[in-house]
Design an enzyme around this catalytic site. Sequence first.
Site, short mmCIF file in Angstrom:
data_model
loop_
_atom_site.label_atom_id
_atom_site.label_comp_id
_atom_site.label_asym_id
_atom_site.label_seq_id
_atom_site.Cartn_x
_atom_site.Cartn_y
_atom_site.Cartn_z
N LYS A 1 2.82 1.85 4.88
CA LYS A 1 2.62 3.30 4.97
C LYS A 1 1.67 3.64 6.11
O LYS A 1 0.70 2.90 6.34
CB LYS A 1 2.09 3.83 3.63
CG LYS A 1 2.04 5.36 3.53
CD LYS A 1 1.59 5.80 2.14
CE LYS A 1 1.54 7.32 2.01
NZ LYS A 1 1.09 7.76 0.67
N SER B 1 3.94 11.23 -1.66
CA SER B 1 3.89 11.21 -0.22
C SER B 1 4.40 9.90 0.42
O SER B 1 4.69 9.89 1.61
CB SER B 1 2.46 11.44 0.25
OG SER B 1 1.61 10.39 -0.17
N SER C 1 1.91 9.43 -5.60
CA SER C 1 2.62 9.20 -4.35
C SER C 1 3.32 7.85 -4.18
O SER C 1 4.06 7.67 -3.23
CB SER C 1 1.67 9.39 -3.17
OG SER C 1 1.58 10.75 -2.89
N1 GLN Z 1 1.79 15.10 -4.56
C1 GLN Z 1 0.40 14.96 -4.81
C2 GLN Z 1 -0.38 15.75 -3.78
O1 GLN Z 1 0.21 16.41 -3.01
C3 GLN Z 1 0.01 13.53 -4.81
C4 GLN Z 1 -0.14 12.96 -3.46
C5 GLN Z 1 -0.58 11.52 -3.48
O2 GLN Z 1 -0.53 10.83 -4.49
N2 GLN Z 1 -1.05 11.08 -2.32
O3 GLN Z 1 -1.57 15.71 -3.74
#
Ligand code: GLN
Length: 455
Positions: free
Chosen positions: A60, A135, A159
Amino acid sequence: ISVTDLVAESYKRIAQVEDKVQAFLTLDEENARAKAKELDGKVGKADEYGLLFGLPIGVKDNIVTKGLRTTCASKILANFDPIYDATVVQKLQAAETVTIGKLNMDEFAMGSSNENSGFKPTKNPWNIEYVPGGSSGGSAASVAAGEVLFSLGSDTGGSIRQPAAYCGVVGLKPTYGRVSRFGLVAFASSLDQIGPITRTVADNAYLLQAIAGVDKMDGTSAPVDVPDYLSALTGDVKGLRIAVPKEYLGEGVGEEARQSVLAALKVLEGMGATWEEVSLPHSKYALATYYLLSSSEASANLARFDGVRYGVRSDNASSLIDLYKQTRSEGFGDEVKRRIMLGTFALSSGYYDAYYKKAQQVRTLIKNDFEKVFEKYDVIIGPTAPSTAFKIGEKIDDPLTMYANDILTIPVNLAGVPGISVPCGLGANGLPLGLQIIGKHFDESTVYRVAHAFE
Ligand code: GLN
Protein backbone atom coordinates in the site's frame (compact mmCIF):
# COMPACT_ATOMS: atom_id res chain seq x y z
CA ILE A 1 9.05 -22.46 -11.37
CA SER A 2 11.87 -19.96 -10.98
CA VAL A 3 11.43 -16.64 -9.18
CA THR A 4 12.18 -14.94 -12.49
CA ASP A 5 9.21 -16.72 -14.09
CA LEU A 6 6.96 -15.99 -11.16
CA VAL A 7 7.77 -12.28 -11.23
CA ALA A 8 7.37 -12.22 -15.01
CA GLU A 9 3.89 -13.77 -14.56
CA SER A 10 2.97 -10.99 -12.18
CA TYR A 11 3.94 -8.24 -14.64
CA LYS A 12 2.26 -10.12 -17.48
CA ARG A 13 -1.00 -10.20 -15.56
CA ILE A 14 -0.60 -6.52 -14.70
CA ALA A 15 -0.15 -5.71 -18.40
CA GLN A 16 -3.37 -7.62 -19.14
CA VAL A 17 -5.70 -6.13 -16.54
CA GLU A 18 -4.22 -2.98 -15.08
CA ASP A 19 -5.85 -0.54 -17.52
CA LYS A 20 -9.22 -1.74 -16.19
CA VAL A 21 -8.43 -2.37 -12.51
CA GLN A 22 -5.99 0.52 -11.87
CA ALA A 23 -4.68 -0.98 -8.65
CA PHE A 24 -1.10 0.30 -8.86
CA LEU A 25 0.32 3.80 -8.52
CA THR A 26 3.95 2.81 -9.10
CA LEU A 27 5.54 -0.32 -10.56
CA ASP A 28 9.10 -1.29 -9.68
CA GLU A 29 9.72 -3.66 -12.57
CA GLU A 30 13.43 -3.25 -13.15
CA ASN A 31 14.35 -3.75 -9.50
CA ALA A 32 11.88 -6.61 -9.08
CA ARG A 33 13.34 -8.50 -12.04
CA ALA A 34 16.88 -7.94 -10.79
CA LYS A 35 15.88 -9.18 -7.32
CA ALA A 36 14.26 -12.26 -8.88
CA LYS A 37 17.45 -13.06 -10.73
CA GLU A 38 19.46 -12.64 -7.56
CA LEU A 39 17.15 -15.00 -5.67
CA ASP A 40 17.33 -17.57 -8.46
CA GLY A 41 21.09 -17.50 -8.11
CA LYS A 42 20.88 -18.55 -4.47
CA VAL A 43 21.97 -22.07 -3.75
CA GLY A 44 20.99 -24.04 -0.70
CA LYS A 45 18.73 -26.76 0.57
CA ALA A 46 15.01 -26.30 0.05
CA ASP A 47 14.32 -25.97 3.78
CA GLU A 48 16.74 -23.06 4.08
CA TYR A 49 14.30 -20.93 2.14
CA GLY A 50 11.45 -19.39 4.11
CA LEU A 51 7.85 -19.97 3.10
CA LEU A 52 7.63 -16.61 1.34
CA PHE A 53 10.82 -17.01 -0.71
CA GLY A 54 10.52 -15.33 -4.11
CA LEU A 55 6.82 -14.49 -3.86
CA PRO A 56 5.56 -11.29 -5.55
CA ILE A 57 4.00 -8.75 -3.19
CA GLY A 58 2.28 -5.37 -3.50
CA VAL A 59 2.57 -2.67 -0.83
CA LYS A 60 0.00 0.00 0.00
CA ASP A 61 1.29 3.43 -0.91
CA ASN A 62 1.23 4.77 2.67
CA ILE A 63 3.99 2.33 3.70
CA VAL A 64 7.40 3.84 2.98
CA THR A 65 9.81 2.08 0.64
CA LYS A 66 13.40 3.28 0.27
CA GLY A 67 13.93 5.02 -3.06
CA LEU A 68 10.53 3.86 -4.31
CA ARG A 69 7.90 6.57 -4.72
CA THR A 70 5.44 6.72 -1.81
CA THR A 71 2.56 9.15 -2.30
CA CYS A 72 -0.29 8.07 0.02
CA ALA A 73 -2.29 8.76 -3.18
CA SER A 74 -1.94 12.46 -2.41
CA LYS A 75 -0.81 15.22 -4.76
CA ILE A 76 1.09 16.72 -1.84
CA LEU A 77 3.48 13.72 -1.92
CA ALA A 78 3.46 13.25 -5.70
CA ASN A 79 7.27 13.43 -5.87
CA PHE A 80 8.22 11.84 -2.53
CA ASP A 81 10.92 9.14 -2.52
CA PRO A 82 11.56 7.96 1.06
CA ILE A 83 15.07 7.46 2.38
CA TYR A 84 14.24 4.37 4.44
CA ASP A 85 12.09 1.23 4.46
CA ALA A 86 9.21 0.66 6.88
CA THR A 87 9.89 -2.14 9.37
CA VAL A 88 7.35 -4.40 7.63
CA VAL A 89 9.13 -3.85 4.32
CA GLN A 90 12.49 -4.70 5.89
CA LYS A 91 10.95 -7.86 7.30
CA LEU A 92 9.53 -8.87 3.94
CA GLN A 93 12.91 -8.30 2.38
CA ALA A 94 14.45 -10.53 5.03
CA ALA A 95 11.86 -13.15 4.04
CA GLU A 96 13.02 -12.69 0.42
CA THR A 97 9.74 -11.61 -1.15
CA VAL A 98 9.81 -9.47 -4.29
CA THR A 99 8.08 -6.05 -4.23
CA ILE A 100 6.17 -5.58 -7.48
CA GLY A 101 4.93 -2.04 -6.86
CA LYS A 102 2.93 0.39 -4.73
CA LEU A 103 -0.82 0.19 -4.47
CA ASN A 104 -3.53 2.79 -4.87
CA MET A 105 -5.65 3.90 -1.92
CA ASP A 106 -7.89 6.67 -0.68
CA GLU A 107 -5.75 9.74 -0.04
CA PHE A 108 -3.99 9.32 3.34
CA ALA A 109 -6.24 6.27 3.92
CA MET A 110 -9.36 8.42 4.33
CA GLY A 111 -12.24 6.75 2.57
CA SER A 112 -14.14 3.55 1.90
CA SER A 113 -14.19 3.35 -1.90
CA ASN A 114 -10.83 4.43 -3.36
CA GLU A 115 -12.64 7.34 -4.99
CA ASN A 116 -10.63 9.71 -2.78
CA SER A 117 -7.33 8.79 -4.45
CA GLY A 118 -5.66 11.97 -5.69
CA PHE A 119 -4.66 10.19 -8.90
CA LYS A 120 -7.25 7.64 -10.12
CA PRO A 121 -9.95 5.33 -8.76
CA THR A 122 -9.20 1.61 -8.47
CA LYS A 123 -12.06 -0.57 -9.81
CA ASN A 124 -13.51 -3.77 -8.41
CA PRO A 125 -12.07 -6.68 -10.47
CA TRP A 126 -15.38 -8.57 -10.16
CA ASN A 127 -17.19 -5.76 -11.98
CA ILE A 128 -15.42 -2.55 -12.87
CA GLU A 129 -18.56 -0.44 -12.45
CA TYR A 130 -18.23 -1.04 -8.71
CA VAL A 131 -15.82 0.27 -6.10
CA PRO A 132 -13.20 -2.11 -4.67
CA GLY A 133 -13.75 -0.64 -1.18
CA GLY A 134 -11.18 1.38 0.70
CA SER A 135 -8.98 2.69 1.76
CA SER A 136 -6.77 -0.31 0.85
CA GLY A 137 -8.68 -0.75 -2.43
CA GLY A 138 -5.56 -1.24 -4.53
CA SER A 139 -4.24 -3.85 -2.09
CA ALA A 140 -7.46 -5.91 -2.25
CA ALA A 141 -8.07 -5.46 -5.99
CA SER A 142 -4.51 -6.43 -6.96
CA VAL A 143 -4.81 -9.73 -5.09
CA ALA A 144 -8.33 -10.41 -6.39
CA ALA A 145 -7.22 -9.69 -9.98
CA GLY A 146 -4.22 -12.03 -9.67
CA GLU A 147 -1.68 -9.24 -10.20
CA VAL A 148 0.20 -10.16 -7.02
CA LEU A 149 0.02 -13.13 -4.70
CA PHE A 150 -0.47 -11.02 -1.62
CA SER A 151 -0.31 -7.46 -0.41
CA LEU A 152 -0.03 -5.23 2.63
CA GLY A 153 -2.78 -2.81 3.58
CA SER A 154 -3.50 -0.60 6.56
CA ASP A 155 -6.65 -0.46 8.66
CA THR A 156 -7.72 2.48 10.83
CA GLY A 157 -11.47 1.90 10.75
CA GLY A 158 -11.92 -1.01 8.35
CA SER A 159 -9.57 -0.25 5.47
CA ILE A 160 -8.22 -3.80 5.19
CA ARG A 161 -11.36 -5.76 6.02
CA GLN A 162 -13.95 -3.85 3.97
CA PRO A 163 -12.03 -3.91 0.65
CA ALA A 164 -11.14 -7.56 1.29
CA ALA A 165 -14.89 -8.26 1.65
CA TYR A 166 -15.80 -6.28 -1.48
CA CYS A 167 -13.11 -8.02 -3.57
CA GLY A 168 -13.66 -11.55 -2.24
CA VAL A 169 -10.25 -11.98 -0.59
CA VAL A 170 -8.95 -12.46 2.98
CA GLY A 171 -7.85 -9.41 5.00
CA LEU A 172 -6.70 -9.23 8.62
CA LYS A 173 -6.39 -6.22 10.90
CA PRO A 174 -4.04 -7.44 13.63
CA THR A 175 -4.30 -6.44 17.30
CA TYR A 176 -3.14 -2.87 17.84
CA GLY A 177 0.58 -3.22 18.62
CA ARG A 178 1.04 -6.61 16.94
CA VAL A 179 2.74 -5.17 13.85
CA SER A 180 5.19 -2.26 13.82
CA ARG A 181 3.84 1.02 12.43
CA PHE A 182 7.36 2.38 11.84
CA GLY A 183 7.26 3.69 8.28
CA LEU A 184 3.48 3.71 8.00
CA VAL A 185 2.46 7.29 7.21
CA ALA A 186 0.21 8.05 10.19
CA PHE A 187 -3.48 8.79 9.76
CA ALA A 188 -4.79 8.14 13.30
CA SER A 189 -1.87 6.75 15.29
CA SER A 190 -3.95 5.16 18.06
CA LEU A 191 -6.00 3.15 15.55
CA ASP A 192 -3.73 2.41 12.54
CA GLN A 193 -2.43 -1.13 11.97
CA ILE A 194 -0.72 -2.73 8.97
CA GLY A 195 -2.01 -6.15 7.94
CA PRO A 196 -1.99 -8.82 5.20
CA ILE A 197 -4.42 -9.21 2.30
CA THR A 198 -4.31 -12.62 0.59
CA ARG A 199 -6.32 -15.21 -1.30
CA THR A 200 -6.42 -17.79 1.50
CA VAL A 201 -6.34 -17.84 5.28
CA ALA A 202 -3.14 -19.92 5.24
CA ASP A 203 -1.38 -17.34 3.06
CA ASN A 204 -2.58 -14.67 5.45
CA ALA A 205 -1.07 -16.50 8.43
CA TYR A 206 2.28 -16.92 6.61
CA LEU A 207 2.40 -13.22 5.92
CA LEU A 208 1.46 -12.13 9.44
CA GLN A 209 4.11 -14.50 10.77
CA ALA A 210 6.71 -12.60 8.75
CA ILE A 211 5.69 -9.06 9.76
CA ALA A 212 4.54 -9.43 13.40
CA GLY A 213 6.51 -8.62 16.53
CA VAL A 214 7.80 -5.87 18.75
CA ASP A 215 10.01 -3.21 17.13
CA LYS A 216 12.30 -0.81 18.93
CA MET A 217 11.43 1.81 16.29
CA ASP A 218 7.74 1.80 17.33
CA GLY A 219 7.02 2.41 21.00
CA THR A 220 3.41 1.28 20.56
CA SER A 221 4.41 -2.13 19.19
CA ALA A 222 3.83 -4.68 21.92
CA PRO A 223 6.41 -6.93 23.58
CA VAL A 224 4.11 -9.93 23.27
CA ASP A 225 5.41 -13.26 21.95
CA VAL A 226 4.42 -14.10 18.39
CA PRO A 227 2.99 -17.63 18.32
CA ASP A 228 3.23 -20.06 15.42
CA TYR A 229 0.12 -19.06 13.47
CA LEU A 230 0.30 -22.02 11.12
CA SER A 231 -0.27 -24.46 13.96
CA ALA A 232 -3.67 -22.78 14.51
CA LEU A 233 -4.88 -23.96 11.10
CA THR A 234 -6.21 -27.27 12.32
CA GLY A 235 -9.71 -27.15 10.87
CA ASP A 236 -11.06 -27.93 14.33
CA VAL A 237 -13.57 -25.59 15.97
CA LYS A 238 -15.23 -28.11 18.29
CA GLY A 239 -16.38 -26.56 21.54
CA LEU A 240 -15.63 -23.04 20.36
CA ARG A 241 -17.97 -20.38 21.77
CA ILE A 242 -19.11 -17.76 19.27
CA ALA A 243 -20.84 -14.49 20.16
CA VAL A 244 -23.06 -12.74 17.62
CA PRO A 245 -23.84 -9.13 18.56
CA LYS A 246 -27.43 -8.24 17.84
CA GLU A 247 -26.23 -4.77 16.78
CA TYR A 248 -24.33 -6.44 13.90
CA LEU A 249 -27.43 -8.05 12.43
CA GLY A 250 -29.86 -5.22 13.08
CA GLU A 251 -30.66 -1.84 11.62
CA GLY A 252 -28.43 -0.65 8.80
CA VAL A 253 -27.35 -4.19 7.84
CA GLY A 254 -28.76 -5.61 4.62
CA GLU A 255 -30.73 -8.85 4.41
CA GLU A 256 -28.12 -10.53 2.19
CA ALA A 257 -25.33 -9.81 4.66
CA ARG A 258 -27.48 -11.07 7.53
CA GLN A 259 -28.42 -14.29 5.75
CA SER A 260 -24.83 -15.03 4.74
CA VAL A 261 -23.69 -14.73 8.37
CA LEU A 262 -26.49 -17.02 9.56
CA ALA A 263 -25.49 -19.57 6.91
CA ALA A 264 -21.85 -19.39 8.05
CA LEU A 265 -22.91 -19.90 11.66
CA LYS A 266 -24.80 -23.01 10.63
CA VAL A 267 -21.66 -24.41 9.00
CA LEU A 268 -19.63 -23.70 12.14
CA GLU A 269 -22.37 -25.23 14.30
CA GLY A 270 -22.19 -28.35 12.15
CA MET A 271 -18.49 -28.53 13.00
CA GLY A 272 -19.15 -28.50 16.74
CA ALA A 273 -19.04 -24.80 17.62
CA THR A 274 -21.89 -23.08 19.48
CA TRP A 275 -23.20 -19.55 19.14
CA GLU A 276 -25.35 -17.13 21.10
CA GLU A 277 -26.64 -13.65 20.60
CA VAL A 278 -24.97 -10.96 22.71
CA SER A 279 -25.01 -7.17 22.88
CA LEU A 280 -22.32 -4.54 22.37
CA PRO A 281 -24.55 -1.75 23.70
CA HIS A 282 -22.23 1.18 22.94
CA SER A 283 -21.82 0.27 19.25
CA LYS A 284 -24.26 2.99 18.33
CA TYR A 285 -21.72 5.61 19.41
CA ALA A 286 -18.80 4.06 17.54
CA LEU A 287 -19.14 6.04 14.32
CA ALA A 288 -19.27 9.44 16.03
CA THR A 289 -16.45 8.48 18.38
CA TYR A 290 -14.27 7.24 15.52
CA TYR A 291 -14.72 10.29 13.30
CA LEU A 292 -13.95 12.63 16.19
CA LEU A 293 -10.85 10.78 17.36
CA SER A 294 -9.47 9.82 13.95
CA SER A 295 -9.95 13.33 12.55
CA SER A 296 -8.36 14.89 15.64
CA GLU A 297 -5.32 12.66 15.32
CA ALA A 298 -5.20 13.23 11.55
CA SER A 299 -5.23 17.01 11.96
CA ALA A 300 -2.11 16.74 14.13
CA ASN A 301 -0.38 14.08 12.01
CA LEU A 302 -0.93 15.89 8.73
CA ALA A 303 0.46 19.18 10.05
CA ARG A 304 3.91 18.02 8.90
CA PHE A 305 2.96 18.36 5.24
CA ASP A 306 3.78 22.03 4.91
CA GLY A 307 5.72 22.24 1.65
CA VAL A 308 9.02 22.57 3.51
CA ARG A 309 9.97 19.10 4.64
CA TYR A 310 8.23 16.65 2.32
CA GLY A 311 6.90 16.41 -1.18
CA VAL A 312 5.48 19.10 -3.39
CA ARG A 313 5.89 22.82 -2.66
CA SER A 314 3.63 25.46 -4.16
CA ASP A 315 5.55 28.01 -6.21
CA ASN A 316 2.87 30.69 -6.02
CA ALA A 317 3.64 31.73 -2.45
CA SER A 318 4.62 35.25 -1.39
CA SER A 319 5.49 34.56 2.30
CA LEU A 320 6.12 31.63 4.60
CA ILE A 321 2.53 31.50 5.90
CA ASP A 322 1.35 31.81 2.34
CA LEU A 323 3.64 28.91 1.36
CA TYR A 324 1.94 26.66 3.93
CA LYS A 325 -1.50 27.78 2.82
CA GLN A 326 -0.91 27.44 -0.90
CA THR A 327 0.85 24.09 -0.62
CA ARG A 328 -1.85 22.58 1.56
CA SER A 329 -4.73 24.08 -0.47
CA GLU A 330 -3.30 22.71 -3.71
CA GLY A 331 -1.94 19.44 -2.32
CA PHE A 332 -4.77 18.00 -0.21
CA GLY A 333 -8.03 16.70 -1.65
CA ASP A 334 -11.51 17.57 -0.34
CA GLU A 335 -11.94 14.64 2.06
CA VAL A 336 -8.55 15.21 3.69
CA LYS A 337 -9.38 18.90 4.14
CA ARG A 338 -12.75 17.99 5.65
CA ARG A 339 -11.06 15.75 8.25
CA ILE A 340 -8.36 18.32 9.08
CA MET A 341 -11.01 20.98 9.67
CA LEU A 342 -13.16 18.67 11.78
CA GLY A 343 -10.15 17.55 13.84
CA THR A 344 -8.77 21.05 14.32
CA PHE A 345 -12.18 22.21 15.50
CA ALA A 346 -12.58 19.30 17.93
CA LEU A 347 -9.15 19.96 19.47
CA SER A 348 -9.48 23.72 19.73
CA SER A 349 -9.50 25.27 23.19
CA GLY A 350 -12.95 25.49 24.69
CA TYR A 351 -14.18 22.47 22.72
CA TYR A 352 -11.64 19.89 23.83
CA ASP A 353 -13.64 18.62 26.83
CA ALA A 354 -16.93 18.51 24.98
CA TYR A 355 -15.61 16.59 21.97
CA TYR A 356 -12.18 14.95 22.17
CA LYS A 357 -12.28 14.10 25.87
CA LYS A 358 -15.86 12.84 25.65
CA ALA A 359 -14.97 10.68 22.65
CA GLN A 360 -12.04 9.16 24.57
CA GLN A 361 -14.41 8.27 27.42
CA VAL A 362 -16.89 6.64 25.05
CA ARG A 363 -14.02 4.74 23.42
CA THR A 364 -13.36 3.13 26.80
CA LEU A 365 -17.01 2.09 27.08
CA ILE A 366 -16.82 0.49 23.62
CA LYS A 367 -13.64 -1.35 24.57
CA ASN A 368 -15.27 -2.57 27.80
CA ASP A 369 -18.24 -3.95 25.80
CA PHE A 370 -15.82 -6.20 23.90
CA GLU A 371 -13.94 -7.25 27.03
CA LYS A 372 -17.17 -8.27 28.70
CA VAL A 373 -18.23 -10.45 25.77
CA PHE A 374 -14.77 -12.02 25.60
CA GLU A 375 -15.07 -13.16 29.22
CA LYS A 376 -17.51 -15.80 28.01
CA TYR A 377 -16.81 -16.27 24.30
CA ASP A 378 -13.80 -17.07 22.09
CA VAL A 379 -14.70 -15.01 19.03
CA ILE A 380 -17.30 -12.52 17.85
CA ILE A 381 -18.83 -13.00 14.40
CA GLY A 382 -20.81 -10.69 12.13
CA PRO A 383 -20.77 -9.28 8.62
CA THR A 384 -17.78 -7.19 7.49
CA ALA A 385 -19.93 -4.60 5.74
CA PRO A 386 -23.68 -3.96 5.50
CA SER A 387 -23.81 -5.08 1.84
CA THR A 388 -21.74 -5.98 -1.21
CA ALA A 389 -19.72 -3.26 -2.97
CA PHE A 390 -21.60 -0.20 -4.21
CA LYS A 391 -21.36 1.48 -7.60
CA ILE A 392 -18.66 4.03 -8.39
CA GLY A 393 -20.15 7.50 -7.82
CA GLU A 394 -23.06 6.22 -5.72
CA LYS A 395 -21.98 7.61 -2.33
CA ILE A 396 -19.23 10.05 -3.15
CA ASP A 397 -21.39 13.18 -2.76
CA ASP A 398 -22.66 12.18 0.65
CA PRO A 399 -19.87 11.77 3.22
CA LEU A 400 -22.26 10.66 5.98
CA THR A 401 -23.61 7.72 3.98
CA MET A 402 -20.03 6.82 3.12
CA TYR A 403 -19.05 6.97 6.81
CA ALA A 404 -22.08 4.84 7.82
CA ASN A 405 -20.70 2.04 5.67
CA ASP A 406 -18.03 1.41 8.31
CA ILE A 407 -20.31 0.70 11.28
CA LEU A 408 -19.25 -2.95 11.54
CA THR A 409 -15.48 -2.51 11.30
CA ILE A 410 -14.84 0.68 13.28
CA PRO A 411 -15.63 -0.66 16.80
CA VAL A 412 -12.85 -3.24 16.34
CA ASN A 413 -10.22 -0.51 15.86
CA LEU A 414 -11.57 1.47 18.81
CA ALA A 415 -11.23 -1.64 21.00
CA GLY A 416 -7.79 -2.51 19.53
CA VAL A 417 -8.70 -6.19 18.98
CA PRO A 418 -7.92 -8.26 15.84
CA GLY A 419 -10.48 -8.88 13.08
CA ILE A 420 -10.44 -10.74 9.79
CA SER A 421 -12.72 -10.69 6.76
CA VAL A 422 -13.15 -13.91 4.78
CA PRO A 423 -15.31 -14.46 1.68
CA CYS A 424 -18.85 -15.57 2.54
CA GLY A 425 -20.90 -16.12 -0.58
CA LEU A 426 -22.16 -13.75 -3.25
CA GLY A 427 -24.93 -11.18 -3.31
CA ALA A 428 -27.67 -10.96 -5.97
CA ASN A 429 -25.47 -8.62 -8.01
CA GLY A 430 -22.79 -11.33 -8.24
CA LEU A 431 -20.37 -9.51 -5.93
CA PRO A 432 -18.77 -11.05 -2.83
CA LEU A 433 -19.91 -10.70 0.78
CA GLY A 434 -17.51 -10.85 3.74
CA LEU A 435 -17.71 -12.58 7.10
CA GLN A 436 -15.95 -10.80 9.96
CA ILE A 437 -14.35 -12.80 12.78
CA ILE A 438 -13.13 -10.77 15.77
CA GLY A 439 -10.83 -12.10 18.49
CA LYS A 440 -9.37 -11.23 21.87
CA HIS A 441 -6.30 -8.99 22.13
CA PHE A 442 -3.28 -10.77 20.60
CA ASP A 443 -5.35 -13.87 19.82
CA GLU A 444 -5.00 -13.84 16.03
CA SER A 445 -4.50 -17.62 16.28
CA THR A 446 -8.12 -18.30 17.23
CA VAL A 447 -9.31 -15.86 14.58
CA TYR A 448 -7.30 -17.78 11.97
CA ARG A 449 -8.49 -21.12 13.33
CA VAL A 450 -12.15 -20.19 12.79
CA ALA A 451 -11.49 -18.49 9.46
CA HIS A 452 -9.57 -21.49 8.16
CA ALA A 453 -12.20 -23.99 9.31
CA PHE A 454 -14.86 -21.98 7.55
CA GLU A 455 -12.86 -21.57 4.31
N1 GLN B 1 -13.31 4.39 5.87
C1 GLN B 1 -12.77 4.80 7.11
C2 GLN B 1 -12.34 6.25 7.02
O1 GLN B 1 -12.57 6.84 6.04
C3 GLN B 1 -11.63 3.92 7.50
C4 GLN B 1 -10.37 4.23 6.82
C5 GLN B 1 -9.23 3.37 7.25
O2 GLN B 1 -9.39 2.34 7.90
N2 GLN B 1 -8.03 3.83 6.92
O3 GLN B 1 -11.78 6.79 7.92
